[in-house]
Scaffold this motif. Structure first.
Motif, mmCIF file in Angstrom:
data_model
loop_
_atom_site.group_PDB
_atom_site.id
_atom_site.type_symbol
_atom_site.label_atom_id
_atom_site.label_comp_id
_atom_site.label_asym_id
_atom_site.label_seq_id
_atom_site.Cartn_x
_atom_site.Cartn_y
_atom_site.Cartn_z
ATOM 1 N N ASP A 122 -6.814 38.884 12.051
ATOM 2 C CA ASP A 122 -7.594 40.087 11.775
ATOM 3 C C ASP A 122 -6.998 41.318 12.441
ATOM 4 O OD1 ASP A 122 -8.074 39.458 14.389
ATOM 5 O OD2 ASP A 122 -10.242 39.166 14.163
ATOM 6 N N ASN A 123 -5.722 41.260 12.751
ATOM 7 C CA ASN A 123 -5.060 42.356 13.442
ATOM 8 C C ASN A 123 -4.731 43.492 12.474
ATOM 9 O OD1 ASN A 123 -4.001 43.689 15.602
ATOM 10 N ND2 ASN A 123 -2.303 42.295 15.954
ATOM 11 N N THR A 124 -4.545 44.697 13.004
ATOM 12 C CA THR A 124 -4.149 45.831 12.173
ATOM 13 C C THR A 124 -2.637 45.895 11.992
ATOM 14 O OG1 THR A 124 -4.096 47.264 14.117
ATOM 15 C CG2 THR A 124 -6.150 47.192 12.860
ATOM 16 N N VAL A 125 -1.908 45.105 12.765
ATOM 17 C CA VAL A 125 -0.454 45.041 12.683
ATOM 18 C C VAL A 125 -0.051 43.737 12.008
ATOM 19 C CG1 VAL A 125 1.693 45.074 14.003
ATOM 20 C CG2 VAL A 125 -0.268 46.417 14.785
ATOM 21 N N THR A 126 0.987 43.788 11.191
ATOM 22 C CA THR A 126 1.446 42.607 10.467
ATOM 23 C C THR A 126 1.809 41.467 11.412
ATOM 24 O OG1 THR A 126 2.313 44.008 8.707
ATOM 25 C CG2 THR A 126 3.146 41.760 8.819
ATOM 26 N N ASP A 127 1.359 40.254 11.070
ATOM 27 C CA ASP A 127 1.697 39.063 11.848
ATOM 28 C C ASP A 127 3.078 38.551 11.444
ATOM 29 O OD1 ASP A 127 -0.954 38.882 13.117
ATOM 30 O OD2 ASP A 127 -1.633 38.384 11.090
ATOM 31 N N ILE A 128 3.668 37.728 12.304
ATOM 32 C CA ILE A 128 5.026 37.246 12.085
ATOM 33 C C ILE A 128 5.067 35.717 12.178
ATOM 34 C CG2 ILE A 128 7.410 37.312 12.918
ATOM 35 C CD1 ILE A 128 6.809 40.043 14.090
ATOM 36 N N VAL A 129 5.708 35.097 11.202
ATOM 37 C CA VAL A 129 5.936 33.655 11.221
ATOM 38 C C VAL A 129 7.432 33.420 11.356
ATOM 39 C CG1 VAL A 129 5.762 31.487 9.941
ATOM 40 C CG2 VAL A 129 3.907 33.154 9.812
ATOM 41 N N VAL A 130 7.811 32.603 12.331
ATOM 42 C CA VAL A 130 9.223 32.292 12.568
ATOM 43 C C VAL A 130 9.428 30.792 12.428
ATOM 44 C CG1 VAL A 130 11.168 32.434 14.158
ATOM 45 C CG2 VAL A 130 9.427 34.243 14.151
ATOM 46 N N ASN A 131 10.378 30.395 11.594
ATOM 47 C CA ASN A 131 10.757 28.991 11.449
ATOM 48 C C ASN A 131 12.180 28.804 11.956
ATOM 49 O OD1 ASN A 131 8.585 27.452 9.875
ATOM 50 N ND2 ASN A 131 8.840 29.281 8.615
ATOM 51 N N VAL A 132 12.346 27.832 12.848
ATOM 52 C CA VAL A 132 13.671 27.489 13.367
ATOM 53 C C VAL A 132 14.137 26.229 12.655
ATOM 54 C CG1 VAL A 132 15.021 26.849 15.398
ATOM 55 C CG2 VAL A 132 13.164 28.526 15.598
ATOM 56 N N LEU A 133 15.346 26.269 12.101
ATOM 57 C CA LEU A 133 15.882 25.158 11.318
ATOM 58 C C LEU A 133 17.106 24.569 11.997
ATOM 59 C CD1 LEU A 133 15.755 27.176 8.003
ATOM 60 C CD2 LEU A 133 14.015 25.584 8.810
ATOM 61 N N SER A 134 17.518 23.412 11.528
ATOM 62 C CA SER A 134 18.752 22.814 12.018
ATOM 63 C C SER A 134 19.892 23.247 11.116
ATOM 64 C CB SER A 134 18.642 21.282 12.028
ATOM 65 O OG SER A 134 18.401 20.791 10.728
ATOM 66 N N CYS A 135 21.053 23.451 11.695
ATOM 67 C CA CYS A 135 22.214 23.875 10.906
ATOM 68 C C CYS A 135 22.709 22.768 9.979
ATOM 69 C CB CYS A 135 23.345 24.306 11.836
ATOM 70 S SG CYS A 135 23.052 25.858 12.713
ATOM 71 N N ALA A 136 22.684 21.543 10.444
ATOM 72 C CA ALA A 136 23.294 20.446 9.693
ATOM 73 C C ALA A 136 22.533 20.095 8.427
ATOM 74 C CB ALA A 136 23.411 19.215 10.590
ATOM 75 N N ASP A 137 21.205 20.012 8.507
ATOM 76 C CA ASP A 137 20.423 19.538 7.372
ATOM 77 C C ASP A 137 19.298 20.466 6.952
ATOM 78 O OD1 ASP A 137 18.667 19.108 9.523
ATOM 79 O OD2 ASP A 137 19.307 17.015 9.704
ATOM 80 N N ALA A 138 19.165 21.621 7.603
ATOM 81 C CA ALA A 138 18.157 22.629 7.230
ATOM 82 C C ALA A 138 16.728 22.129 7.375
ATOM 83 C CB ALA A 138 18.401 23.131 5.806
ATOM 84 N N LEU A 139 16.511 21.168 8.232
ATOM 85 C CA LEU A 139 15.155 20.695 8.493
ATOM 86 C C LEU A 139 14.501 21.581 9.549
ATOM 87 C CD1 LEU A 139 15.492 16.805 8.533
ATOM 88 C CD2 LEU A 139 14.431 18.227 6.781
ATOM 89 N N GLY A 140 13.188 21.766 9.413
ATOM 90 C CA GLY A 140 12.465 22.608 10.347
ATOM 91 C C GLY A 140 12.356 21.981 11.726
ATOM 92 N N ARG A 141 12.832 22.704 12.734
ATOM 93 C CA ARG A 141 12.745 22.238 14.116
ATOM 94 C C ARG A 141 11.463 22.706 14.793
ATOM 95 N NH1 ARG A 141 17.251 21.353 16.998
ATOM 96 N NH2 ARG A 141 15.740 20.588 18.532
ATOM 97 N N GLY A 142 10.991 23.880 14.389
ATOM 98 C CA GLY A 142 9.794 24.429 14.994
ATOM 99 C C GLY A 142 9.275 25.607 14.201
ATOM 100 N N SER A 143 7.959 25.783 14.223
ATOM 101 C CA SER A 143 7.325 26.889 13.510
ATOM 102 C C SER A 143 6.403 27.631 14.471
ATOM 103 C CB SER A 143 6.522 26.377 12.305
ATOM 104 O OG SER A 143 7.370 25.738 11.368
ATOM 105 N N TYR A 144 6.420 28.969 14.402
ATOM 106 C CA TYR A 144 5.685 29.776 15.372
ATOM 107 C C TYR A 144 5.034 30.975 14.671
ATOM 108 C CZ TYR A 144 9.092 27.158 18.087
ATOM 109 O OH TYR A 144 9.878 26.156 18.595
ATOM 110 N N VAL A 145 3.854 31.365 15.171
ATOM 111 C CA VAL A 145 3.173 32.550 14.663
ATOM 112 C C VAL A 145 2.987 33.518 15.820
ATOM 113 C CG1 VAL A 145 1.103 33.482 13.570
ATOM 114 C CG2 VAL A 145 1.963 31.234 12.889
ATOM 115 N N TYR A 146 3.349 34.772 15.580
ATOM 116 C CA TYR A 146 3.223 35.807 16.605
ATOM 117 C C TYR A 146 2.270 36.899 16.125
ATOM 118 C CZ TYR A 146 7.132 33.581 18.949
ATOM 119 O OH TYR A 146 7.936 32.669 19.591
#
Length: 206
Positions: free
Chosen positions: A97-121
């Motif tokens: 419910d913030n007035t500023v846009t939220d941010i989602v960051v996904n960290v992937l692996s270089c070798a197989d592009a699988l998600g290592r971690g997901s974060y919301v700021y």
């Protein structure tokens, strides 16, 4: 895959590469033709669109490295895949419910592009705070109509990387203080043609 890609709508990148969000496009049928209302020979001005949330690009690598909630293994492996390209996807959108846009960051692996971690700021007092994280790979987060949606492939012992046995899709909604789970759908895939094209066999909604 282009790491560090900044998008205005959640970009889905999993296992074999990129895919789009599940919202898709709707076909609204043929466009309607209407007469333009006129008063004294002047056309009626169009309605003023609602203002969008402030949008400002951030440095996802600096944000992750400075975040104490990001695990040491993720930080240690967060290196460019090629040149200066990091395996990171960033999405900007409405989640809290913030007035500023939220941010989602996904960290992937270089070798197989699988998600290592997901974060919301979320912006709090002009600083971004981590209000959600999931570091149980494989995982990928996206913004879907104001909700946070996590996709987690499920692998059996003999599954090839490109062909998981199924997947879990978990939907979270911001309740004013944190993200609360709203829905969870598990899908099992059949092994048609020896697993060449996984197809959904069973969907269960809790």
């Amino acid at each position: 895959m282009s790491a560090g890609t900044f998008v205005l709508v959640g970009t889905v990148l999993f296992a074999a590469g990129c895919s789009t969000t599940g919202t898709g496009l709707r076909d609204g049928g043929p466009a309607r033709t209407e007469a333009v209302a006129k008063t004294g020979g002047a056309s009626t001005p169009p309605p003023t669109p609602a203002p969008s949330r402030p949008y400002k690009k951030i440095d996802p690598i600096a944000l992750l490295m400075a975040d104490p909630k990001v695990g040491p293994e993720v930080k240690r492996d967060l290196k460019p895949c090629t040149g200066k390209e990091y395996p990171v996807d960033v999405s900007y959108g409405k989640l809290t419910d913030n007035t500023v846009t939220d941010i989602v960051v996904n960290v992937l692996s270089c070798a197989d592009a699988l998600g290592r971690g997901s974060y919301v700021y979320r912006s709090v007092n002009n600083r971004y705070e981590n209000v959600f994280s999931d570091e149980q790979p494989p995982v990928y987060a996206e913004i879907d109509r104001g909700d946070l949606v996590l996709t987690k492939p499920v692998y059996g012992k003999s599954d090839a990387l490109a062909y998981p046995s199924g997947e879990d899709v978990i939907t979270y909604h911001w309740n004013g203080e944190k993200f609360a789970e709203q829905d969870r759908v598990h899908t099992d895939y059949s092994n048609i043609d020896g697993g060449a094209q996984p197809a959904p066999a069973i969907s269960q909604k809790n």
